[in-house]
Design a protein around this motif. Structure first.
Motif, short mmCIF file in Angstrom:
data_model
loop_
_atom_site.label_atom_id
_atom_site.label_comp_id
_atom_site.label_asym_id
_atom_site.label_seq_id
_atom_site.Cartn_x
_atom_site.Cartn_y
_atom_site.Cartn_z
N LEU A 125 0.74 -1.20 -0.03
CA LEU A 125 -0.08 -0.04 -0.09
C LEU A 125 0.90 1.29 0.11
N ASP A 126 0.40 2.32 -0.55
CA ASP A 126 1.27 3.62 -0.45
C ASP A 126 1.41 3.96 0.86
N THR A 155 -1.52 5.65 2.52
CA THR A 155 -2.86 4.67 2.33
C THR A 155 -3.03 3.86 3.71
N TYR A 165 -11.40 -1.03 -1.69
CA TYR A 165 -10.93 0.33 -0.88
C TYR A 165 -11.98 1.12 -0.71
N HIS A 224 -0.05 2.62 -7.86
CA HIS A 224 -0.83 3.77 -7.46
C HIS A 224 -2.08 3.58 -8.34
N GLN A 225 -2.63 2.49 -8.47
CA GLN A 225 -3.91 2.36 -9.42
C GLN A 225 -5.09 3.25 -9.02
N VAL A 226 -5.54 2.93 -7.93
CA VAL A 226 -6.68 3.71 -7.45
C VAL A 226 -6.75 5.31 -7.55
N LYS A 227 -5.21 5.49 -7.05
CA LYS A 227 -5.40 7.20 -7.21
C LYS A 227 -5.59 7.69 -8.63
N LEU A 232 -7.67 6.95 1.42
CA LEU A 232 -7.68 5.78 0.80
C LEU A 232 -7.27 4.64 1.79
N1 URA Z 1 -3.86 2.19 -5.16
C1 URA Z 1 -3.22 3.39 -4.79
O1 URA Z 1 -3.36 4.44 -5.67
N2 URA Z 1 -2.56 3.18 -3.57
C2 URA Z 1 -2.40 2.16 -2.86
O2 URA Z 1 -1.81 2.33 -1.94
C3 URA Z 1 -3.53 1.19 -3.28
C4 URA Z 1 -3.81 1.02 -4.39
#
Ligand code: URA
Length: 254
Positions: free
Chosen positions: A109-110, A113, A140, A195-198, A211
């Motif tokens: 995880l970042d 996060t 998330y 950084h997929q979700v961001k 997050l």
């Molecule tokens: N996606 C993100 O951007 N950050 C994370 O830590 C996990 C998934």
């Protein structure tokens, strides 16, 4: 072994404890070198529980350390690494009495996060869990700085493309609340790009301000306090086993 749960075959146990191949273990048993609770063993298919029974080989007590599995609620500021010169790591949060050789976080995880990190000393398991072929879902909780419109779930479901051409697999977005100052949602993805979700929310045009991973495959964060951890329950270990035992052959093909 994918996980440890009570009874297991003696020959398998001895193999894992470093007494060689199945054939070598059989030989040891035939030569009457193995005892369980003091009794000589003649049957290599005997089931034993190394937590409850004493196994000796040539008079030496077997020291067997089963794999451990912890779920940690990572706070912001802590890094998903085994060691770091600058920052506190997820392993630093594990009590020294619960630490084992080879303990590591499965995936990252970042630093900013929060949420669920699985920590284990079972090496092959992390590889299997993170392998794209398994499509292990991660959910998330997300807060963003702007509105999430009615079009957003469709946008995420459609496979977002990043500027570098990377296309994401469809993601499920459940909006909890939306306003021009702050919106909240749950997003479930089956990949683990950097950084997929961001980046996905940026592609939609909003910035992630908070997050937290609340689910990883069959494991949920529940009400685990920030910065604390717990061992997987037996039920969770069984789910674990099902996922991986049914997929191992499939994985090995590719
Ligand atoms: N996606 C993100 O951007 N950050 C994370 O830590 C996990 C998934």
């Amino acid at each position: 072994m994918l996980w440890y749960n009570g009874l297991m075959r003696l020959d398998k146990l001895l193999g894992q404890a470093g007494f060689g191949s199945r054939g070598q273990v059989k030989k040891l048993i035939r030569r009457l070198q193995v005892r369980v609770d003091g009794d000589l063993v003649r049957d290599d298919s005997l089931n034993v529980d190394p937590n409850l029974q004493t196994v000796t080989v040539s008079g030496q007590r077997l020291s067997y350390s089963p794999d451990v599995y912890y779920i940690l609620n990572k706070p912001s500021g802590v890094v998903s690494a085994v060691s770091d010169v600058e920052h506190q790591t997820v392993i630093d949060l594990i009590d020294p009495k619960d630490r084992r050789e080879g303990l590591y976080p499965v995936g990252r995880l970042d630093r900013d996060t929060e949420g669920l990190v699985l920590i284990t000393n079972n090496g092959p398991l992390g590889y299997r869990l993170l392998h794209p072929k398994h499509h292990v879902d991660k959910t998330y909780y997300v807060e963003v700085n702007d509105e999430l419109g009615d079009d957003a779930p469709f946008f995420f479901e459609n496979g977002i493309a990043f500027l570098d051409g990377t296309v994401c697999k469809p993601a499920k977005l459940d909006i909890v609340s939306s306003s021009s100052e702050k919106s909240c949602a749950y997003i479930t993805i089956s990949e683990g790009k950097f950084h997929q979700v961001k980046k996905m929310f940026l592609a939609y045009g909003v910035k992630v301000t908070y997050l937290e991973r609340v689910r990883f495959g069959p494991f949920s964060l529940g009400d685990l306090a920030l910065g604390t951890y717990r061992s997987l329950t037996e039920e969770e270990q069984k789910n674990y086993c099902l996922i991986f035992e049914t997929n191992v052959e499939y994985l090995d093909e590719g």
